[in-house]
Design an enzyme around this catalytic site. Structure first.
Site, PDB file in Angstrom:
ATOM      1  N   ASN A  62       0.828  -1.205   0.000  1.00 29.94           N
ATOM      2  CA  ASN A  62       0.000   0.000   0.000  1.00 29.94           C
ATOM      3  C   ASN A  62       0.863   1.256   0.000  1.00 29.94           C
ATOM      4  OD1 ASN A  62       0.552  -0.919   2.664  1.00 29.94           O
ATOM      5  ND2 ASN A  62      -1.062   0.337   3.514  1.00 29.94           N
ATOM      6  N   GLU A  64       0.385   5.239   0.527  1.00 28.39           N
ATOM      7  CA  GLU A  64      -0.533   6.277   0.977  1.00 28.39           C
ATOM      8  C   GLU A  64      -0.104   7.663   0.502  1.00 28.39           C
ATOM      9  OE1 GLU A  64      -0.965   5.645   5.207  1.00 28.39           O
ATOM     10  OE2 GLU A  64      -2.104   3.804   4.864  1.00 28.39           O
ATOM     11  N   ASN A  65      -0.936   8.656   0.809  1.00 30.10           N
ATOM     12  CA  ASN A  65      -0.660  10.017   0.380  1.00 30.10           C
ATOM     13  C   ASN A  65      -1.285  10.976   1.389  1.00 30.10           C
ATOM     14  OD1 ASN A  65      -1.291  12.620  -1.327  1.00 30.10           O
ATOM     15  ND2 ASN A  65       0.158  11.443  -2.547  1.00 30.10           N
ATOM     16  N   CYS A  73      -4.267   0.723  -2.235  1.00 31.46           N
ATOM     17  CA  CYS A  73      -4.098  -0.536  -1.504  1.00 31.46           C
ATOM     18  C   CYS A  73      -3.047  -1.401  -2.205  1.00 31.46           C
ATOM     19  CB  CYS A  73      -5.401  -1.316  -1.479  1.00 31.46           C
ATOM     20  SG  CYS A  73      -6.703  -0.576  -0.499  1.00 31.46           S
ATOM     21  N   GLU A  75      -3.212  -4.444  -3.034  1.00 23.66           N
ATOM     22  CA  GLU A  75      -3.782  -5.302  -4.082  1.00 23.66           C
ATOM     23  C   GLU A  75      -3.856  -4.574  -5.418  1.00 23.66           C
ATOM     24  OE1 GLU A  75      -4.862  -4.777  -1.075  1.00 23.66           O
ATOM     25  OE2 GLU A  75      -5.849  -6.526  -0.202  1.00 23.66           O
ATOM     26  N   CYS A 112     -10.323  -5.007   0.543  1.00 18.37           N
ATOM     27  CA  CYS A 112     -11.416  -4.044   0.711  1.00 18.37           C
ATOM     28  C   CYS A 112     -12.345  -4.098  -0.504  1.00 18.37           C
ATOM     29  CB  CYS A 112     -10.846  -2.630   0.879  1.00 18.37           C
ATOM     30  SG  CYS A 112     -10.346  -1.858  -0.675  1.00 18.37           S
TER      31      CYS A 112
HETATM   32  N1  THU Z   1      -5.219  -1.531   2.647  1.00 16.74           N
HETATM   33  C1  THU Z   1      -4.695  -2.360   1.708  1.00 16.74           C
HETATM   34  O1  THU Z   1      -3.594  -2.151   1.199  1.00 16.74           O
HETATM   35  N2  THU Z   1      -5.424  -3.438   1.341  1.00 16.74           N
HETATM   36  C2  THU Z   1      -6.649  -3.746   1.848  1.00 16.74           C
HETATM   37  O2  THU Z   1      -7.295  -4.675   1.358  1.00 16.74           O
HETATM   38  C3  THU Z   1      -7.193  -2.980   2.966  1.00 16.74           C
HETATM   39  C4  THU Z   1      -6.496  -1.708   3.285  1.00 16.74           C
HETATM   40  C5  THU Z   1      -4.435  -0.359   3.037  1.00 16.74           C
HETATM   41  C6  THU Z   1      -5.027   0.953   2.593  1.00 16.74           C
HETATM   42  C7  THU Z   1      -4.457   1.903   3.607  1.00 16.74           C
HETATM   43  O3  THU Z   1      -3.171   2.319   3.170  1.00 16.74           O
HETATM   44  C8  THU Z   1      -4.277   1.066   4.854  1.00 16.74           C
HETATM   45  O4  THU Z   1      -4.347  -0.291   4.437  1.00 16.74           O
HETATM   46  C9  THU Z   1      -5.331   1.306   5.914  1.00 16.74           C
HETATM   47  O5  THU Z   1      -6.595   1.216   5.374  1.00 16.74           O
END
Ligand code: THU
Length: 161
Positions: A62, A64-65, A73, A75, A112
């Site tokens: 993942n 983020e920003n 995410c 995935e 998610c």
């Molecule tokens: N996240 C994922 O990378 N995959 C998921 O299926 C659920 C959530 C990440 C997104 C965000 O950076 C962090 O987890 C918290 O939600």
């Protein structure tokens, strides 16, 4: 009126030792790949590693920003890489693991909703299901033989034809 019931089946394993060698390896890679996450806001680091039908391994974590919705995410980072590096090549299996905010990571977490939609369309594009191996750093492991099972009645590209 009739009622439709959809069945959803998945496998639960108590330990990595019960997995095939290939799944166990992929899961350990996913655990390692959590370290490449850029998650300074949630501190929830997710790693995903795919074994593709051509034998190639593709990873995602993942990213983020500070503008939160920009974040991706693990995935979808993986699917974007796989789709651009090896277009049209199916993914056999994706292992997904995580390192939680408080250091906890003892149960599987599932993709998610947005990622379920992305996985669904990937399967549709390459006409092959994607197996999912889900686990924390320890604890039980879930195997799902086709990511589409996580999204019944999915919106599909067929509607736009
Ligand atoms: N996240 C994922 O990378 N995959 C998921 O299926 C659920 C959530 C990440 C997104 C965000 O950076 C962090 O987890 C918290 O939600």
């Amino acid at each position: 009126m009739k009622k439709i019931q959809e069945k959803f089946e998945y496998e639960v394993y108590d330990s990595v030792n019960e997995l095939t060698e290939s799944d166990a390896w992929l899961l350990n890679e996913a655990r390692d790949v959590t370290q490449s996450a850029y998650a300074p806001y949630s501190h929830f680091q997710v790693g995903a590693v795919a074994k593709m039908a051509n034998g190639q391994i593709v990873a995602g974590s993942n990213q983020e920003n500070a503008s939160f919705p920009v974040g991706l995410c693990a995935e979808r980072v993986l699917l974007a890489s796989a789709g651009s590096l090896y277009p049209k090549v199916p993914i056999e299996t994706i292992a997904i693991s995580y390192q939680g905010n408080n250091g906890g990571s003892d149960h599987p977490v599932a993709p998610c909703g947005i990622c379920r939609q992305a996985l669904h369309e990937f399967e549709e594009r390459v006409k092959q299901p994607v197996r999912l191996v889900l686990a924390g750093m320890e604890g039980k492991i879930i195997v799902i033989n086709g990511a589409h099972q996580l999204l019944p009645l999915a919106f599909s590209s067929k509607e736009l034809r």
